[in-house]
Design a protein around this motif. Sequence first.
Motif, PDB file in Angstrom:
ATOM      1  N   GLY A 110      12.052 -66.473  35.680  1.00 54.60           N
ATOM      2  CA  GLY A 110      11.260 -66.330  36.897  1.00 54.60           C
ATOM      3  C   GLY A 110      11.507 -64.990  37.559  1.00 54.60           C
ATOM      4  O   GLY A 110      12.370 -64.209  37.139  1.00 54.60           O
ATOM      5  N   GLY A 111      10.751 -64.734  38.619  1.00 52.04           N
ATOM      6  CA  GLY A 111      10.818 -63.436  39.269  1.00 52.04           C
ATOM      7  C   GLY A 111      11.941 -63.270  40.263  1.00 52.04           C
ATOM      8  O   GLY A 111      12.348 -62.144  40.566  1.00 52.04           O
ATOM      9  N   THR A 112      12.457 -64.383  40.800  1.00 62.52           N
ATOM     10  CA  THR A 112      13.518 -64.315  41.810  1.00 62.52           C
ATOM     11  C   THR A 112      14.607 -65.338  41.483  1.00 62.52           C
ATOM     12  O   THR A 112      14.778 -66.321  42.192  1.00 62.52           O
ATOM     13  CB  THR A 112      12.954 -64.582  43.221  1.00 62.52           C
ATOM     14  OG1 THR A 112      12.207 -65.812  43.202  1.00 62.52           O
ATOM     15  CG2 THR A 112      12.052 -63.449  43.684  1.00 62.52           C
ATOM     16  N   PRO A 113      15.331 -65.120  40.394  1.00 66.70           N
ATOM     17  CA  PRO A 113      16.365 -66.092  39.997  1.00 66.70           C
ATOM     18  C   PRO A 113      17.477 -66.186  41.037  1.00 66.70           C
ATOM     19  O   PRO A 113      17.756 -65.198  41.714  1.00 66.70           O
ATOM     20  CB  PRO A 113      16.890 -65.503  38.671  1.00 66.70           C
ATOM     21  CG  PRO A 113      16.575 -64.042  38.731  1.00 66.70           C
ATOM     22  CD  PRO A 113      15.301 -63.938  39.527  1.00 66.70           C
ATOM     23  N   PRO A 114      18.082 -67.373  41.190  1.00 69.55           N
ATOM     24  CA  PRO A 114      17.876 -68.593  40.414  1.00 69.55           C
ATOM     25  C   PRO A 114      16.812 -69.541  40.964  1.00 69.55           C
ATOM     26  O   PRO A 114      16.511 -70.539  40.320  1.00 69.55           O
ATOM     27  CB  PRO A 114      19.248 -69.263  40.488  1.00 69.55           C
ATOM     28  CG  PRO A 114      19.752 -68.877  41.848  1.00 69.55           C
ATOM     29  CD  PRO A 114      19.268 -67.457  42.081  1.00 69.55           C
ATOM     30  N   ILE A 115      16.223 -69.266  42.131  1.00 69.04           N
ATOM     31  CA  ILE A 115      15.292 -70.232  42.712  1.00 69.04           C
ATOM     32  C   ILE A 115      14.034 -70.374  41.868  1.00 69.04           C
ATOM     33  O   ILE A 115      13.376 -71.417  41.881  1.00 69.04           O
ATOM     34  CB  ILE A 115      14.947 -69.850  44.167  1.00 69.04           C
ATOM     35  CG1 ILE A 115      14.418 -71.075  44.914  1.00 69.04           C
ATOM     36  CG2 ILE A 115      13.936 -68.701  44.221  1.00 69.04           C
ATOM     37  CD1 ILE A 115      14.254 -70.860  46.401  1.00 69.04           C
ATOM     38  N   SER A 116      13.696 -69.329  41.095  1.00 68.06           N
ATOM     39  CA  SER A 116      12.511 -69.359  40.249  1.00 68.06           C
ATOM     40  C   SER A 116      12.841 -69.696  38.802  1.00 68.06           C
ATOM     41  O   SER A 116      11.984 -69.574  37.927  1.00 68.06           O
ATOM     42  CB  SER A 116      11.823 -67.990  40.294  1.00 68.06           C
ATOM     43  OG  SER A 116      12.697 -66.991  39.762  1.00 68.06           O
ATOM     44  N   SER A 117      14.062 -70.124  38.556  1.00 70.96           N
ATOM     45  CA  SER A 117      14.528 -70.334  37.175  1.00 70.96           C
ATOM     46  C   SER A 117      14.483 -71.811  36.798  1.00 70.96           C
ATOM     47  O   SER A 117      14.717 -72.690  37.617  1.00 70.96           O
ATOM     48  CB  SER A 117      15.948 -69.807  37.001  1.00 70.96           C
ATOM     49  OG  SER A 117      16.036 -68.449  37.373  1.00 70.96           O
ATOM     50  N   VAL A 254      18.579 -58.487  38.752  1.00 71.35           N
ATOM     51  CA  VAL A 254      19.310 -57.952  39.908  1.00 71.35           C
ATOM     52  C   VAL A 254      18.381 -57.840  41.113  1.00 71.35           C
ATOM     53  O   VAL A 254      18.668 -58.351  42.204  1.00 71.35           O
ATOM     54  CB  VAL A 254      19.912 -56.567  39.583  1.00 71.35           C
ATOM     55  CG1 VAL A 254      20.556 -55.966  40.839  1.00 71.35           C
ATOM     56  CG2 VAL A 254      20.939 -56.688  38.471  1.00 71.35           C
ATOM     57  N   ALA A 255      17.246 -57.178  40.932  1.00 73.72           N
ATOM     58  CA  ALA A 255      16.319 -56.968  42.048  1.00 73.72           C
ATOM     59  C   ALA A 255      15.693 -58.278  42.506  1.00 73.72           C
ATOM     60  O   ALA A 255      15.485 -58.492  43.711  1.00 73.72           O
ATOM     61  CB  ALA A 255      15.232 -55.978  41.642  1.00 73.72           C
ATOM     62  N   GLY A 256      15.385 -59.172  41.574  1.00 74.25           N
ATOM     63  CA  GLY A 256      14.779 -60.451  41.945  1.00 74.25           C
ATOM     64  C   GLY A 256      15.705 -61.298  42.796  1.00 74.25           C
ATOM     65  O   GLY A 256      15.277 -61.918  43.775  1.00 74.25           O
ATOM     66  N   THR A 257      16.981 -61.326  42.443  1.00 73.58           N
ATOM     67  CA  THR A 257      17.953 -62.086  43.243  1.00 73.58           C
ATOM     68  C   THR A 257      18.135 -61.447  44.612  1.00 73.58           C
ATOM     69  O   THR A 257      18.250 -62.154  45.632  1.00 73.58           O
ATOM     70  CB  THR A 257      19.296 -62.183  42.506  1.00 73.58           C
ATOM     71  OG1 THR A 257      19.100 -62.878  41.268  1.00 73.58           O
ATOM     72  CG2 THR A 257      20.321 -62.933  43.332  1.00 73.58           C
ATOM     73  N   MET A 258      18.145 -60.120  44.662  1.00 68.58           N
ATOM     74  CA  MET A 258      18.239 -59.437  45.951  1.00 68.58           C
ATOM     75  C   MET A 258      17.018 -59.758  46.823  1.00 68.58           C
ATOM     76  O   MET A 258      17.146 -59.978  48.030  1.00 68.58           O
ATOM     77  CB  MET A 258      18.366 -57.929  45.736  1.00 68.58           C
ATOM     78  CG  MET A 258      19.703 -57.507  45.136  1.00 68.58           C
ATOM     79  SD  MET A 258      19.708 -55.798  44.547  1.00 68.58           S
ATOM     80  CE  MET A 258      19.457 -54.905  46.085  1.00 68.58           C
ATOM     81  N   ALA A 259      15.841 -59.806  46.205  1.00 67.30           N
ATOM     82  CA  ALA A 259      14.621 -60.149  46.953  1.00 67.30           C
ATOM     83  C   ALA A 259      14.717 -61.566  47.497  1.00 67.30           C
ATOM     84  O   ALA A 259      14.337 -61.844  48.646  1.00 67.30           O
ATOM     85  CB  ALA A 259      13.395 -60.004  46.055  1.00 67.30           C
ATOM     86  N   LEU A 260      15.227 -62.484  46.680  1.00 66.21           N
ATOM     87  CA  LEU A 260      15.405 -63.868  47.122  1.00 66.21           C
ATOM     88  C   LEU A 260      16.312 -63.937  48.340  1.00 66.21           C
ATOM     89  O   LEU A 260      15.989 -64.590  49.344  1.00 66.21           O
ATOM     90  CB  LEU A 260      15.991 -64.698  45.977  1.00 66.21           C
ATOM     91  CG  LEU A 260      16.554 -66.068  46.352  1.00 66.21           C
ATOM     92  CD1 LEU A 260      15.453 -66.977  46.873  1.00 66.21           C
ATOM     93  CD2 LEU A 260      17.264 -66.698  45.151  1.00 66.21           C
ATOM     94  N   LEU A 261      17.457 -63.250  48.287  1.00 69.09           N
ATOM     95  CA  LEU A 261      18.405 -63.294  49.391  1.00 69.09           C
ATOM     96  C   LEU A 261      17.816 -62.655  50.644  1.00 69.09           C
ATOM     97  O   LEU A 261      18.022 -63.147  51.762  1.00 69.09           O
ATOM     98  CB  LEU A 261      19.698 -62.587  48.992  1.00 69.09           C
ATOM     99  CG  LEU A 261      20.463 -63.220  47.821  1.00 69.09           C
ATOM    100  CD1 LEU A 261      21.620 -62.326  47.394  1.00 69.09           C
ATOM    101  CD2 LEU A 261      20.963 -64.609  48.193  1.00 69.09           C
ATOM    102  N   LEU A 262      17.064 -61.585  50.462  1.00 65.88           N
ATOM    103  CA  LEU A 262      16.484 -60.894  51.608  1.00 65.88           C
ATOM    104  C   LEU A 262      15.392 -61.725  52.269  1.00 65.88           C
ATOM    105  O   LEU A 262      15.333 -61.830  53.502  1.00 65.88           O
ATOM    106  CB  LEU A 262      15.911 -59.542  51.156  1.00 65.88           C
ATOM    107  CG  LEU A 262      15.428 -58.610  52.264  1.00 65.88           C
ATOM    108  CD1 LEU A 262      16.595 -58.128  53.109  1.00 65.88           C
ATOM    109  CD2 LEU A 262      14.676 -57.417  51.670  1.00 65.88           C
ATOM    110  N   ILE A 263      14.527 -62.338  51.462  1.00 71.77           N
ATOM    111  CA  ILE A 263      13.396 -63.087  52.011  1.00 71.77           C
ATOM    112  C   ILE A 263      13.835 -64.482  52.468  1.00 71.77           C
ATOM    113  O   ILE A 263      13.719 -64.847  53.639  1.00 71.77           O
ATOM    114  CB  ILE A 263      12.261 -63.201  50.974  1.00 71.77           C
ATOM    115  CG1 ILE A 263      11.809 -61.816  50.496  1.00 71.77           C
ATOM    116  CG2 ILE A 263      11.097 -63.979  51.569  1.00 71.77           C
ATOM    117  CD1 ILE A 263      11.292 -60.903  51.564  1.00 71.77           C
ATOM    118  N   ALA A 264      14.351 -65.253  51.515  1.00 66.84           N
ATOM    119  CA  ALA A 264      14.702 -66.641  51.830  1.00 66.84           C
ATOM    120  C   ALA A 264      15.914 -66.732  52.742  1.00 66.84           C
ATOM    121  O   ALA A 264      16.005 -67.631  53.584  1.00 66.84           O
ATOM    122  CB  ALA A 264      14.958 -67.412  50.537  1.00 66.84           C
ATOM    123  N   GLY A 265      16.849 -65.807  52.590  1.00 66.31           N
ATOM    124  CA  GLY A 265      18.056 -65.875  53.399  1.00 66.31           C
ATOM    125  C   GLY A 265      17.846 -65.527  54.856  1.00 66.31           C
ATOM    126  O   GLY A 265      18.690 -65.832  55.705  1.00 66.31           O
TER     127      GLY A 265
END
Length: 425
Positions: A110-117, A254-265
Amino acid sequence: MTVDDRFTQGFRETREDEPLGTRNEVITGPVSDWATDFSHLEPEWAADPYPIQDDLRQRCPIAHTDRFGGGWLPTRYEDVAAIAYDTERFSSRSIIMSNFRPPKELAPVGGTPPISSDPPFHHDARKLLLPAFTKTAVSRMEGPTRAFCHQLIDAFEGRDVVDAARDYAQHIPVRVIADMLGFPQEDGPRFREFIESSLEGVNLPPEERIERMDELFDYLLAQIRDHLDHPRDDLTTYLIEAELYGRKLDPSHVAGTMALLLIAGIDTTWSAIGASLWHLAKTPADRERLVAEPGLVPTAMEEFLRVYAPVTMARLVKEDMHWNGVDMKADDWVLLSFPAANRDPAQFEQADEVVIDRKVNRHVAFGLGIHRCVGSHLARMELRVALEVWLERVPEFGLADPAGVTWAAGQVRGPRSLPLRLGRP
């Protein structure tokens, strides 16, 4: 391959080699019947989705829409839970219901692991993040977070009315996540733009949405490169150096997880803080009790999380199937409304009431199954501290203009503006 080599190419260039997804016609406008034409982006949903969900739970517990290329909305707790736990028939490769479905080849990462995995990759990607979000790790952030909340309220000096969303709630997780990732604090306004584009811009024309997402990943790449040039002890450096299956993470991971933390967090937590303050502003009895009994705040905040759960997640149906009375097609969306599940009277007594001293509260505000929020300890700390400091410093407050309260559309719901009058209402 050296670490530097992974990030020499921009994400815009690498995307050109990726398989194409599926785009659907953008459909907007008034909903004709929520059972057959629902949309989580329409104003009436953003303003107050709970009567809609309650009505659907009674007459059509699994609603359908042709918008977004086709999707489903279960409103009963048991249905939401069943889908959340069923990774065999439902994929998480995209968790934002929009007019674009990423290609199936994107799974299981997925694009934003692990939430998209999807499994089995999900387990290992999630495990990488766990050390940063333990209770012990989170406890080290409580002192700075509490001090920052006091600073925000110090800035209210001389003001009778403040916007508790924009002047308080939204700043707290921005500061926390920026510190964790090692991003400049002054970039907070940009984070807000990224969040609104990602979560509320799903009906934008495809070209505009792609450009906005490119801006987010261009920013993340710049931060990654800055960390490569100036390594420091933060979560970004950790992700850059982390290994999975004996090698460094792919740049997109790396970037997808950072995006997840930035947006969802950020958005989920500021929404929970804002909704809790909104409730207390319009419910003097609860506000007065928490001021008198500050030890009750941890219990009360769990009830706020239940009743005003901010997050709805999406899944994609893997194959055509008949499921609980409806015929789902491959790549249909399913919206997992944790807010609807949390108000199901079959699961909770006095489900539609706010009971701030509720003794048993197995709410699902942080999700269910393998994707239960990895940052739940952090979110709870921020919410608790934000409420404790506010009630200590501003024991009397009320809504300055009820009509001036606005709510975010989309899958994360919370106040975008919350004008409060400080002092005796």
